[in-house]
Write a protein that holds these residues in place. Structure first.
Motif, short mmCIF file in Angstrom:
data_model
loop_
_atom_site.label_atom_id
_atom_site.label_comp_id
_atom_site.label_asym_id
_atom_site.label_seq_id
_atom_site.Cartn_x
_atom_site.Cartn_y
_atom_site.Cartn_z
N VAL A 126 -11.58 1.47 -9.40
CA VAL A 126 -10.20 1.69 -9.73
C VAL A 126 -9.48 1.74 -8.40
N GLY A 127 -8.24 1.02 -8.25
CA GLY A 127 -7.50 1.19 -7.20
C GLY A 127 -6.04 1.45 -7.50
N MET A 128 -5.50 2.22 -6.38
CA MET A 128 -4.18 2.65 -6.60
C MET A 128 -3.28 2.16 -5.19
N ASN A 129 -2.15 1.55 -5.55
CA ASN A 129 -1.39 0.79 -4.38
C ASN A 129 -2.40 -0.31 -3.81
N THR A 130 -3.45 -0.85 -4.41
CA THR A 130 -4.20 -1.76 -3.75
C THR A 130 -4.74 -2.98 -5.10
N THR A 131 -4.59 -4.06 -4.83
CA THR A 131 -5.37 -4.87 -5.77
C THR A 131 -6.63 -5.18 -5.64
N LYS A 132 -7.22 -4.70 -4.37
CA LYS A 132 -8.72 -4.94 -4.15
C LYS A 132 -9.47 -3.76 -3.81
N PRO A 133 -9.72 -2.95 -4.72
CA PRO A 133 -10.19 -1.51 -4.34
C PRO A 133 -11.51 -1.71 -3.60
N LYS A 134 -12.04 -1.00 -2.88
CA LYS A 134 -13.46 -1.11 -2.15
C LYS A 134 -14.30 0.11 -2.47
N ALA A 135 -13.96 1.05 -3.24
CA ALA A 135 -14.84 2.09 -3.87
C ALA A 135 -14.53 2.43 -5.17
N ALA A 168 -2.22 4.43 0.89
CA ALA A 168 -0.79 5.05 1.24
C ALA A 168 0.04 4.09 0.93
N VAL A 169 1.26 4.49 0.55
CA VAL A 169 2.62 3.58 0.41
C VAL A 169 3.30 3.69 1.78
N PRO A 170 3.58 2.60 2.33
CA PRO A 170 4.25 2.66 3.76
C PRO A 170 5.72 3.35 3.48
N ASN A 171 6.03 4.26 4.11
CA ASN A 171 7.52 4.78 4.25
C ASN A 171 7.77 5.77 3.11
N ALA A 172 6.73 5.98 2.17
CA ALA A 172 6.88 6.85 0.82
C ALA A 172 7.33 8.30 1.27
N ASP A 173 8.00 8.94 0.46
CA ASP A 173 8.39 10.26 0.96
C ASP A 173 7.09 11.10 0.79
N THR A 174 6.33 10.83 -0.47
CA THR A 174 5.02 11.59 -0.78
C THR A 174 3.89 10.66 -0.96
N ASN A 175 2.62 10.96 0.03
CA ASN A 175 1.70 10.34 -0.13
C ASN A 175 0.44 11.65 -0.25
#
Length: 716
Positions: free
Chosen positions: A173-182, A188-195
Motif C-alpha cells: 500500500v502506497g501513499m503519495n507514491t505509485t511504487k510502494p517499496k514496503a 512526504a508531500v513536498p512543500n506540504a503544510d503537514t506531513n
C-alpha cells in the motif's frame, strides 16, 4: 455525472419501411409518447416476463472506431449534441491503447471489455467532436472506482465499515507514491503544510480498557506524553514508553557470564578469571572513547583489576563483548558484578564461587519465579518546619518511582497491584495510595523490580510531612511476588540531618541526607555547606546531588585543616562563581605569632579546660607540636572541632582508599559516580583527596588551604 443517455444516432427509431435499422418487439410499437420523460418505453411488455428482456448493443473495437460527422448540423435536426452521451460496448482490451480518430484527435486510454460512453459536453455549442473522449461507464466526475480504474475524488468521502473489517491482502500500500517499496510506504508531500503519521492518542485509562491488546500494539499516551507499546502479552499487557531524547538508552548492556574456574577459597587471576558483558550501541552513529571501566562489585573478597575498557569504540547499531579480569579470593557465598554506563544502561550478574562458573539456563517461562527480596524502603525529605516547607507530590503524570531489590532470582514474575493504603496528605485530608508493578524476569539473579506508588483517584497528592531531624514512617504497603508475601514497602518522611551548628546561628542552616557508597558505608549526600543543603538558598533541595563534575552548587564550604565550623569556611555563589570568605586573624594568646605557621587555638582551650570542651581557632607551631595528640584528634568523632553532624565525622585516608578500591579504577568519574564528589575533600588525618581531569589521589595540602569536607558515618 453518470451518463446513461442513449443518443439518437444509435437508438433513433425510424418507424418507416425505408429505415435501415430494424426494430423487433413482442407488441405494437407506439411511436408517440409526447410530453413524457422517456423517449423509449418497453415497460408495459410483460406478457413473457419469465423471459429476460433487454437492449442488444452493437459491439465494437474503440481503437478502430471512427465517427461519421457529415450529418452533424447546427439546426438541431441531426445529432445536435455532436454525439455527446453516445453509448457502445467495447470488446478490445489494452492498457494505454491509442484512440486515433480525426474527429476527436489522438489520445491514450486503458481499455477493458464493457460499456463506454462518449463525453463531448461542448458539442452542442461547437458542433464538432474535437476534444471529446470515450470514458468507461460509471467514471463520471462524481464517481471514482479505485478497484477497476484510476480516479480522482472531487470531495471528501466517508466509509462506514459498520463493524466490518477492511482487509488488504497481497501487495503493498502506497501513499503519495505509485511504487510502494514496503507493506506500507508513505512518502512526504513536498512543500506540504503537514506531513507525518498520527497514531491514536489515548489516556492511560482509555488504554487500560483495551481487551486483550496484541503484543507490539502502539498508542500515544496523552498523559505520559510518550509513544507506548505493549511489550507484554494480550492477557498480561505491559505498556512501556518508547525511548525519547530524554530517556534514550544509548547503550544496552547484557551480562553473558564468567570465564575461569571460580573455586571456593581459591585465588583469582585477571588473565584467567573474567566477567563478561555484551554492550550494544543503539544509535546510528559510531561511539568512541567510551569509559566502561566502572564495575561495582558487591562482595568482600573479589575486585576488578584496574585499567580495563576505559576507551571503547562501538560502531553504529553494533555490539562488543567486554571482558574484565577479576582479582582477589573466593570467600563468601555470592558476589555480584554491575556494569553501569549511565542511569538508563546497567546490568548485574551474580557469581557463585562454589560453581565452576556462571551457566546460562535460559529464561524460565510461566509465573513460578522466586527471589529473595531485600530492604524495601524509600526515605524522602518531607519536612514542614521553621523556614522549610518541602513535600513530594504524586500526580497522574508523575507517580512515585520506587525499586524493589532482589537476589537469587529464578524464573518470571507477574504484575502486581497492592491493596489500597489510606493516609492523610500534607493538608490532613484522607487519601489512598497503591503500589504496582508490571511483570518481568528474575533470571538476572540479582536486580531490582521497578514499581510505582500512585494516587488511586488520580488527583495530585502531596505526601504528609514531618519535622526537621525526625523520621516518620508514613505508609507500609504490602508487597507480594507471585502471590507470596514479601513484607512491606516502607515510605518514610525523612526529617534530614541538620548541620552541627544549625541552631547556633543563621549562617549554618544546612540540611543533609544520607547515602550509601559502593563500599557499603553511609555518607552525607553533599559536602558541608553545599547550596543544595542551604535552606536559605533558592537551590535548596536536600535530596539533590551534584548534576555534573563542575556543579558549583554542590561544592560547599571551604575549611582549613582541622578547624571548627566557626564561619571561616562559609562560601557564597555569585554570578555562578564561588566566593570565599576573607580570613580574620585575631591574636588571642601570649604565644601567638601572626606570621608564624598558624594552626588552631583559643585561650579558653588552655589547661585545665577538658579536651572535649576546647574550641580551637588559630595557634602557632610551637603550641601545635606541644599539643600534637589533641591536634591530631580535632576532627575525630569526639574531636573538639568536628564540623560534621552528630554521629558523622570527616573520613580517614584509609576510608578514602577503601572507596577507591571499590571504584576499581582511580579516575575522576569514579568518585563522581559513587559520591557525586565534584572537588577534593579533607581527611581527618591531615591528607587531601585531590582531583583533576584524569586522576584522583590522596596527597598533602597546606594547613591554611581551604578545602571542602564530606562527612562519613562513624562506625564503632
Amino acid at each position: 455525472m453518470k451518463k446513461y443517455i442513449i443518443i439518437a444516432s444509435l437508438l433513433g427509431l425510424v418507424f418507416s419501411s425505408k429505415a435501415q435499422a430494424q426494430i423487433r418487439t413482442n407488441a405494437a410499437v407506439d411511436a408517440a409518447i409526447n410530453n413524457q420523460n422517456p423517449f423509449l418505453d418497453a415497460s408495459s411488455q410483460s406478457l413473457f416476463s419469465n423471459i429476460g428482456k433487454g437492449i442488444v448493443f452493437p459491439r465494437t473495437n474503440l481503437t478502430t472506431f471512427k465517427f461519421k460527422t457529415d450529418l452533424i448540423d447546427g439546426s438541431g435536426t441531426y445529432f445536435p449534441t455532436a454525439f455527446d452521451g453516445m453509448l457502445v460496448y467495447n470488446t478490445h482490451v489494452e492498457e494505454n491503447a491509442t484512440i486515433d480518430d480525426p474527429a476527436t484527435g489522438s489520445y491514450t486510454l486503458d481499455l477493458k471489455e464493457g460499456f463506454y460512453y462518449f463525453s463531448n459536453p461542448n458539442g452542442d455549442t461547437s458542433g464538432n467532436l474535437a476534444g471529446g473522449r470515450w470514458k468507461p461507464l460509471g467514471s463520471g466526475a462524481n464517481i471514482s472506482s479505485i478497484y477497476s480504474q484510476n480516479g480522482t475524488l472531487s470531495g471528501d468521502r466517508e466509509v462506514n465499515l459498520d463493524n466490518h473489517n477492511l482487509n488488504f491482502i497481497g501487495g503493498n500500500v502506497g501513499m503519495n507514491t505509485t511504487k510502494p517499496k514496503a507493506t506500507l510506504d508513505i512518502e512526504a508531500v513536498p512543500n506540504a503544510d503537514t506531513n507525518g503519521i498520527l497514531i491514536p492518542r489515548l489516556s492511560s485509562a482509555q488504554r487500560s480498557a483495551f481487551v486483550n491488546p496484541e503484543k507490539g500494539l502502539m498508542i500515544y499516551n496523552t498523559e505520559l506524553e510518550c509513544y507506548e507499546t505493549n511489550t507484554g502479552t494480550p492477557v498480561e499487557p505491559r505498556w512501556q514508553c518508547l525511548a525519547t531524547a530524554e530517556n534514550v538508552q544509548t547503550l544496552s548492556i547484557e551480562p553473558l557470564g564468567f570465564e575461569g574456574n571460580f573455586k571456593y577459597a581459591s585465588t583469582n587471576y585477571p588473565s584467567k578469571h573474567k566477567v563478561v558483558f555484551k554492550v550494544t550501541n543503539n544509535t546510528s552513529s559510531e561511539l568512541t572513547g567510551l569509559d566502561l571501566s566502572y564495575i561495582y562489585v558487591q562482595g568482600n573478597t573479589q575486585y576488578i583489576a584496574e585499567g580495563q575498557n576505559d576507551n571503547v569504540t562501538i560502531p553504529a547499531n553494533s555490539s562488543k563483548i567486554l571482558k574484565y579480569g577479576i582479582s582477589g579470593q573466593n570467600w563468601g557465598e555470592y558476589s555480584t558484578f554491575t556494569l553501569k554506563y549511565d542511569q538508563y544502561s546497567s546490568a548485574t550478574i551474580r557469581l557463585n564461587p562454589d560453581r565452576s562458573g556462571y551457566s546460562e539456563t535460559g529464561i524460565s517461562k510461566g509465573n513460578g519465579g522466586t527471589a529473595d527480596i531485600g530492604e524495601m524502603k524509600l526515605e524522602l525529605f518531607l519536612v514542614k518546619d521553621t523556614g522549610i516547607d518541602k513535600t513530594v507530590t504524586i500526580t497522574a503524570d508523575n507517580p512515585l518511582k520506587v525499586k524493589i531489590p532482589f537476589t537469587k532470582g529464578e524464573g518470571n514474575y507477574l504484575g502486581y497491584e497492592s491493596e489500597l493504603i489510606t493516609l492523610n496528605d500534607a493538608e490532613g485530608n484522607p487519601r489512598q495510595i497503591q503500589l504496582k508493578y508490571g511483570g518481568g524476569n528474575l533470571d538476572i539473579k540479582t536486580g531490582e523490580i521497578e514499581a510505582e506508588i500512585v494516587s488511586v483517584d488520580g488527583n495530585d497528592f502531596a505526601l504528609p510531612q514531618t519535622t526537621l531531624g525526625v523520621n516518620t514512617t508514613i505508609a507500609q504497603i504490602p508487597v507480594k511476588l507471585n502471590d507470596t508475601d514479601k513484607g512491606t514497602f516502607d515510605l518514610i518522611a525523612y526529617g534530614g540531618i541538620p548541620d552541627r551548628n544549625y541552631n547556633r546561628d543563621d549562617k549554618h542552616k544546612f540540611v543533609y541526607m544520607p547515602i550509601q557508597s559502593p563500599s557499603g558505608r553511609i555518607w552525607l549526600n553533599n559536602n558541608l555547606g553545599a547550596e543544595y543543603s542551604n535552606i536559605n538558598s533558592e537551590f535548596f533541595n536536600p535530596q539533590q546531588q551534584a548534576q555534573s563534575l563542575t556543579d558549583i552548587y554542590a561544592r560547599g564550604s571551604a575549611f582549613q585543616m582541622r578547624r571548627a565550623a566557626d564561619g571561616h569556611e562559609l562560601t557564597t555563589v555569585e554570578n555562578e562563581e564561588i566566593v570565599f570568605k576573607e580570613e580574620e586573624v585575631v591574636a588571642t594568646a601570649d604565644d601567638f605569632y601572626p606570621n608564624s605557621s598558624k594552626i588552631f587555638k583559643n585561650p579558653k582551650s588552655r589547661y585545665p579546660t577538658p579536651f572535649k570542651d576546647r574550641i580551637y581557632t588559630w595557634m602557632d607551631a610551637p603550641y601545635k607540636w606541644s599539643h600534637n595528640e589533641e591536634w591530631l584528634g580535632l576532627w575525630l568523632i569526639n574531636g573538639a572541632n568536628n564540623p560534621c553532624p552528630e554521629g558523622f565525622r570527616p573520613p580517614s585516608s584509609a576510608e578514602i582508599e577503601e572507596e577507591i578500591r571499590y571504584l576499581k579504577t582511580i579516575n575522576k568519574k569514579g568518585l563522581y559516580e559513587s559520591l557525586k564528589l565534584v572537588v577534593g575533600i579533607w581527611t581527618n588525618d591531615g591528607r587531601a583527596v585531590t582531583m583533576n581531569p584524569s586522576t584522583v589521589f590522596l596527597g598533602y595540602s597546606g594547613e591554611q588551604s581551604q578545602i571542602p569536607v564530606r562527612c562519613i558515618k562513624h562506625e564503632n
